[in-house]
Design a protein around this motif. Sequence first.
Motif, PDB file in Angstrom:
ATOM      1  N   ALA A 298       0.859  -1.187   0.000  1.00  0.00           N
ATOM      2  CA  ALA A 298       0.000   0.000   0.000  1.00  0.00           C
ATOM      3  C   ALA A 298       0.891   1.232   0.000  1.00  0.00           C
ATOM      4  CB  ALA A 298      -0.947   0.016   1.200  1.00  0.00           C
ATOM      5  N   TYR A 299       0.272   2.384  -0.249  1.00  0.00           N
ATOM      6  CA  TYR A 299       1.012   3.644  -0.221  1.00  0.00           C
ATOM      7  C   TYR A 299       0.170   4.733   0.437  1.00  0.00           C
ATOM      8  CZ  TYR A 299      -1.826   5.279  -4.185  1.00  0.00           C
ATOM      9  OH  TYR A 299      -2.866   5.662  -4.989  1.00  0.00           O
ATOM     10  N   SER A 300       0.877   5.748   0.934  1.00  0.00           N
ATOM     11  CA  SER A 300       0.207   6.894   1.542  1.00  0.00           C
ATOM     12  C   SER A 300       0.784   8.171   0.958  1.00  0.00           C
ATOM     13  CB  SER A 300       0.397   6.902   3.061  1.00  0.00           C
ATOM     14  OG  SER A 300      -0.140   8.092   3.623  1.00  0.00           O
ATOM     15  N   ALA A 301      -0.087   9.050   0.474  1.00  0.00           N
ATOM     16  CA  ALA A 301       0.335  10.338  -0.077  1.00  0.00           C
ATOM     17  C   ALA A 301       0.076  11.486   0.893  1.00  0.00           C
ATOM     18  CB  ALA A 301      -0.383  10.593  -1.403  1.00  0.00           C
ATOM     19  N   ASP A 302      -0.327  11.171   2.126  1.00  0.00           N
ATOM     20  CA  ASP A 302      -0.630  12.219   3.103  1.00  0.00           C
ATOM     21  C   ASP A 302       0.030  11.930   4.452  1.00  0.00           C
ATOM     22  OD1 ASP A 302      -2.173  10.091   3.927  1.00  0.00           O
ATOM     23  OD2 ASP A 302      -4.097  11.098   3.662  1.00  0.00           O
ATOM     24  N   ALA A 303       1.304  11.548   4.392  1.00  0.00           N
ATOM     25  CA  ALA A 303       2.117  11.355   5.605  1.00  0.00           C
ATOM     26  C   ALA A 303       1.571  10.258   6.515  1.00  0.00           C
ATOM     27  CB  ALA A 303       2.264  12.653   6.381  1.00  0.00           C
ATOM     28  N   GLY A 304       0.950   9.235   5.922  1.00  0.00           N
ATOM     29  CA  GLY A 304       0.510   8.087   6.696  1.00  0.00           C
ATOM     30  C   GLY A 304      -0.891   8.189   7.256  1.00  0.00           C
ATOM     31  N   VAL A 305      -1.627   9.234   6.904  1.00  0.00           N
ATOM     32  CA  VAL A 305      -2.996   9.372   7.424  1.00  0.00           C
ATOM     33  C   VAL A 305      -3.923   8.355   6.771  1.00  0.00           C
ATOM     34  CG1 VAL A 305      -4.977  10.921   7.659  1.00  0.00           C
ATOM     35  CG2 VAL A 305      -2.646  11.804   7.952  1.00  0.00           C
ATOM     36  N   THR A 306      -3.848   8.238   5.459  1.00  0.00           N
ATOM     37  CA  THR A 306      -4.665   7.260   4.737  1.00  0.00           C
ATOM     38  C   THR A 306      -3.758   6.397   3.865  1.00  0.00           C
ATOM     39  OG1 THR A 306      -5.066   8.845   2.932  1.00  0.00           O
ATOM     40  CG2 THR A 306      -6.715   8.719   4.687  1.00  0.00           C
ATOM     41  N   TRP A 307      -4.205   5.164   3.629  1.00  0.00           N
ATOM     42  CA  TRP A 307      -3.422   4.196   2.856  1.00  0.00           C
ATOM     43  C   TRP A 307      -4.289   3.633   1.735  1.00  0.00           C
ATOM     44  CZ3 TRP A 307       1.728   3.325   3.606  1.00  0.00           C
ATOM     45  CH2 TRP A 307       2.285   3.939   4.742  1.00  0.00           C
ATOM     46  N   LEU A 308      -3.728   3.644   0.534  1.00  0.00           N
ATOM     47  CA  LEU A 308      -4.404   3.150  -0.651  1.00  0.00           C
ATOM     48  C   LEU A 308      -3.528   2.102  -1.323  1.00  0.00           C
ATOM     49  CD1 LEU A 308      -5.513   6.593  -2.157  1.00  0.00           C
ATOM     50  CD2 LEU A 308      -6.932   5.026  -0.809  1.00  0.00           C
ATOM     51  N   ASN A 309      -4.086   1.419  -2.317  1.00  0.00           N
ATOM     52  CA  ASN A 309      -3.302   0.492  -3.130  1.00  0.00           C
ATOM     53  C   ASN A 309      -3.565   0.767  -4.605  1.00  0.00           C
ATOM     54  OD1 ASN A 309      -5.548  -1.369  -4.073  1.00  0.00           O
ATOM     55  ND2 ASN A 309      -5.782  -1.517  -1.833  1.00  0.00           N
ATOM     56  N   HIS A 310      -2.836   0.071  -5.463  1.00  0.00           N
ATOM     57  CA  HIS A 310      -2.876   0.395  -6.891  1.00  0.00           C
ATOM     58  C   HIS A 310      -4.219   0.088  -7.545  1.00  0.00           C
ATOM     59  CE1 HIS A 310      -1.963  -3.886  -6.913  1.00  0.00           C
ATOM     60  NE2 HIS A 310      -2.318  -3.923  -8.178  1.00  0.00           N
ATOM     61  N   THR A 311      -5.069  -0.671  -6.868  1.00  0.00           N
ATOM     62  CA  THR A 311      -6.393  -0.944  -7.430  1.00  0.00           C
ATOM     63  C   THR A 311      -7.370   0.192  -7.155  1.00  0.00           C
ATOM     64  OG1 THR A 311      -7.260  -2.070  -5.466  1.00  0.00           O
ATOM     65  CG2 THR A 311      -5.995  -3.404  -7.039  1.00  0.00           C
ATOM     66  N   GLY A 312      -6.938   1.166  -6.357  1.00  0.00           N
ATOM     67  CA  GLY A 312      -7.794   2.295  -6.039  1.00  0.00           C
ATOM     68  C   GLY A 312      -8.617   2.123  -4.785  1.00  0.00           C
ATOM     69  N   THR A 313      -8.420   1.015  -4.065  1.00  0.00           N
ATOM     70  CA  THR A 313      -9.170   0.773  -2.838  1.00  0.00           C
ATOM     71  C   THR A 313      -8.323   1.130  -1.620  1.00  0.00           C
ATOM     72  OG1 THR A 313      -8.470  -1.549  -2.808  1.00  0.00           O
ATOM     73  CG2 THR A 313     -10.544  -1.030  -3.922  1.00  0.00           C
ATOM     74  N   THR A 314      -8.954   1.143  -0.474  1.00  0.00           N
ATOM     75  CA  THR A 314      -8.282   1.525   0.761  1.00  0.00           C
ATOM     76  C   THR A 314      -7.549   0.339   1.367  1.00  0.00           C
ATOM     77  OG1 THR A 314      -9.973   3.190   1.195  1.00  0.00           O
ATOM     78  CG2 THR A 314      -8.633   2.487   3.066  1.00  0.00           C
TER      79      THR A 314
END
Length: 495
Positions: A298-314
């Motif tokens: 998974a990845y986070s673009a907001d300093a670890g607040v939210t986590w997403l994956n390449h499929t677009g889900t959480t």
Amino acid sequence: MMKVSLSFLLCGGISLTTLAAVSPHWSGEFALPKVAPDSTCSGGVPNNMTALSSGRTYVSYRETTNGVSRFKFTWTDDHGAHWAEPRIFAPQPGIPVSSLPSVVADPADRLHWCWSSGAALHYVGLDPGSHAFSEYTLIANAGTSIGFNQITVDRSGTVHVIWHSGSTESTTESAEVWYARRPAGASGFSAPLRLSQEDGRHSAFPSADVSGAPGNLLAVAWRETTASPYSPGSNWDIKLRVSTDGGLTWLPEQTLAAGADRQFDPLLVVDRHNVIHVAYHAYPGLPLSPQSNAVHLAYSADAGVTWLNHTGTTGFTQISPPGENHSLCKAAYDFAHDVVWYFWKRRQGSAEDLVGVAVRRRGQYVSAPECLTDLAGGAAAFHNFAVGPDGRLRAHYNRSTVTPDNPFQQATLFYRERELPEPLTPTLTHLAVTPTDVTLEWPAEFGVTYAAQASINLVDWSPVLAHTATSDPVSVTFPRVAADAMAFFRLRASW
């Protein structure tokens, strides 16, 4: 009327059962030099390989000859075909080396090393021109044995060291994760800061690659036991802490992965856009089944607040093929082309091979898995990776000599390189037409040059723009080829 030609990228899951052969994008194997044919060479868990801007690649390793082990380092200037005469890693008189040295190159091509000797953690720099060591520093004296350490340096030149002290098998004291930093130009490291909570649970094997990060946002992930006190067979969770001021202060600890499964050994990369990428492997506990281990990302673009994956889900999603046994991730980051590489071990029968993926567009795209080795028996072990500005992925690993009398001997280190992957096929997502202009928009990769061409007959194509992407998505506007003519457009991408 105006028509537009669109190109689409389709991707989906694939089983490695049909991909046993080594990917054609990899070079052949090159063996690292040995003192004697019967010497055994092995790598280790920390990052022990790095690449300079010239393409020169350094590897540190352990060589055992006639029962005597020594830590050494060597380098290659021609993609692994030839290696320098190995040198003993003994940078400071009177200071023993009891762990595999971890090494990283900074943006100015200076090498930084750390290693442990019992309860002490040490640092030294190395000039790659003279190969003279300097700036020896005692980073910490932990009071208990240091079980793992790793060094990394961000784009500002700040050196960051993480480690865990204490035994992960102890039932009387807990292992803890620690951090220290040395800003560019400083002569020493900050006082060690404990990142994990002193709660009786083992915290171990911290991970952070910030070699491509600007330096303000940092993150460290590790695994932590769920039981206190520790007992054999305890489950593990994945923990994380984030700093938004370059390591001066740290946000509260958070749990990235938990539950009935055992979550092991996260690999964390902060990319040039301050996106945090984390992969780990999980299995449902003992006894193991042949299909129990799986790799999640998974990845986070907001300093670890939210986590997403390449499929677009959480949240985290599995990236290893289902129904197979995959574990023990390693990572490397290509700063010049913004590509995060993850590779891990795939166990099938008696063989343990290496497979992996490229993560692109800040976590939004993950390639199909590809094979780095195809041993047909035996095991590839202690794999490590590095990428230089040329975008070539460097890999080295132990290849076992497996016999009935010696089933686990790691005999030789082998080296391979992978060519830079082609840019992803651009997919137009928006078209706007006015009487005088055309506007195109598409998702873009950092550093890729996109050439738009126009045609009124699908035979003769004329360039209308060339744009090198530094942001995503890209939106460009240009004059119409002919105000009243039907026109076609196409995009081509190149590094």
